[in-house]
Design a protein around this motif. Sequence first.
Motif, short mmCIF file in Angstrom:
data_model
loop_
_atom_site.label_atom_id
_atom_site.label_comp_id
_atom_site.label_asym_id
_atom_site.label_seq_id
_atom_site.Cartn_x
_atom_site.Cartn_y
_atom_site.Cartn_z
N LYS A 19 0.80 -1.23 0.00
CA LYS A 19 0.00 0.00 0.00
C LYS A 19 0.84 1.28 0.00
CE LYS A 19 -0.59 0.19 5.04
NZ LYS A 19 0.77 -0.33 5.30
N GLU A 28 -7.26 0.73 -6.96
CA GLU A 28 -7.50 -0.28 -5.92
C GLU A 28 -6.21 -0.58 -5.16
OE1 GLU A 28 -10.27 -1.88 -5.01
OE2 GLU A 28 -11.41 -0.66 -6.41
N PRO A 57 -5.36 -6.50 -3.47
CA PRO A 57 -6.50 -7.25 -2.91
C PRO A 57 -6.16 -8.06 -1.68
CG PRO A 57 -5.83 -8.13 -5.06
CD PRO A 57 -5.08 -6.86 -4.86
N TYR A 110 -5.03 -7.01 0.98
CA TYR A 110 -5.44 -6.26 2.17
C TYR A 110 -6.89 -6.54 2.54
CZ TYR A 110 -1.09 -3.62 1.87
OH TYR A 110 0.24 -3.26 1.84
N LYS A 111 -7.66 -7.02 1.59
CA LYS A 111 -9.05 -7.38 1.90
C LYS A 111 -9.17 -8.87 2.22
CE LYS A 111 -11.38 -3.70 -0.62
NZ LYS A 111 -12.27 -3.36 -1.73
N CYS A 157 -14.26 -11.20 2.81
CA CYS A 157 -13.55 -9.93 2.95
C CYS A 157 -13.26 -9.67 4.43
CB CYS A 157 -14.38 -8.78 2.37
SG CYS A 157 -13.44 -7.25 2.22
N SER A 158 -12.01 -9.52 4.77
CA SER A 158 -11.68 -9.08 6.14
C SER A 158 -10.40 -8.26 6.04
CB SER A 158 -11.50 -10.28 7.08
OG SER A 158 -10.27 -10.89 6.87
N SER A 159 -10.45 -7.10 6.68
CA SER A 159 -9.30 -6.20 6.55
C SER A 159 -8.96 -5.56 7.88
CB SER A 159 -9.62 -5.10 5.52
OG SER A 159 -8.67 -4.07 5.61
N LEU A 168 -11.11 -1.98 5.32
CA LEU A 168 -11.42 -1.79 3.90
C LEU A 168 -12.71 -2.49 3.47
CD1 LEU A 168 -7.86 -2.31 2.36
CD2 LEU A 168 -8.97 -0.16 2.92
N CYS A 169 -13.25 -3.35 4.34
CA CYS A 169 -14.44 -4.11 3.95
C CYS A 169 -15.72 -3.46 4.50
CB CYS A 169 -14.35 -5.54 4.47
SG CYS A 169 -12.87 -6.38 3.90
N GLU A 170 -15.54 -2.36 5.25
CA GLU A 170 -16.73 -1.79 5.90
C GLU A 170 -17.54 -0.98 4.90
OE1 GLU A 170 -14.63 0.13 9.02
OE2 GLU A 170 -14.19 -1.82 9.93
#
Length: 304
Positions: free
Chosen positions: A13, A197, A200, A202-203, A296-298, A302-304
């Motif tokens: 990132k 983006e 990915p 990170y998600k 998705c979990s970050s 980032l998934c919210e």
Amino acid sequence: MSIKDVMSVSGGKDSAAMWILAVKEMGKDVLPVFCDTGNEHPMTYEYVDYLETKLGPVMRIKADFSERIANKRQYILEHWEVDGVPVEFINKAAELMVPTGNPFLDLCIWKGRFPSTKARFCTQFLKIIPTMEQVYMPLLEEGNQVISWQGVRAAESAARAKLPEREDTPEGYSIYRPLLKWSARDVFDMHRKHRIEPNPLYKLGMGRVGCMPCINANKAELFEIQRRFPEEVKRIAEWENIVSQVAKRQRATFFPDREGSGMTDIHEWVEWSKTSYGGGQYDLLKMIEQEEFPQCSSVYGLCE
Ligand code: SF4
């Protein structure tokens, strides 16, 4: 003499945000360099390709250990028998002492061991030296003024907090750290602002993107890697098998500095990652999470 703005792009990132900043906000004509360690997740390679379509061409480089491996092979054949190593083992080691073309694995074959947190030679041999030899030195020899952009942030560690924004090096190039005062949120905001983006991974629960796994991977990271990317664990197990056969002491694990724990290979470390604090027994919650986890979990929200 022309000015060359060079930046290392890892697929993570921070370096991506720095590249976006340079191109989209500062209008710089930069030279992004991706140093392939050979231990990256396939998504990171794809992500660097994606960034290239958005921000411009990337120079891809990698370390080559062919000569060092050939010299080590010769050394093994000439010295190991005198040192009492069994002949069958020497013959097998010599047979495997050939470059595979994967820089991380070749580095371990040459060294006869994996890097560790106490002997962190991977960064030096896989990233710093190849970048110096293949990018910085040729540019300096051509008479260019080289500015090395580094995507480090003060918030990452006490050591990084002490770094200046700009400095000159004895090698003759300058360093510029434009993200020093940025937060992780600023980094993702830069991606969002320019509709680029983030990687990915990170998600998919990864807190950091780099080698997979990194020698610095902690328990939680290892747990996340093994449940989402078991194929990476399988690859490391295959590498452990190869490196064990070229190591003089006839064994090699991916986490050598943690050997005091009694664990001898990546599979045992994976099982440990599923245990509760102290490592004595399996964590029931982790057992459930092992089977059922969100797509998705970050850790960065980032998934919210
Ligand atoms: S990301 Fe980790 S394993 Fe890869 S080169 Fe850096 S320190 Fe070594």
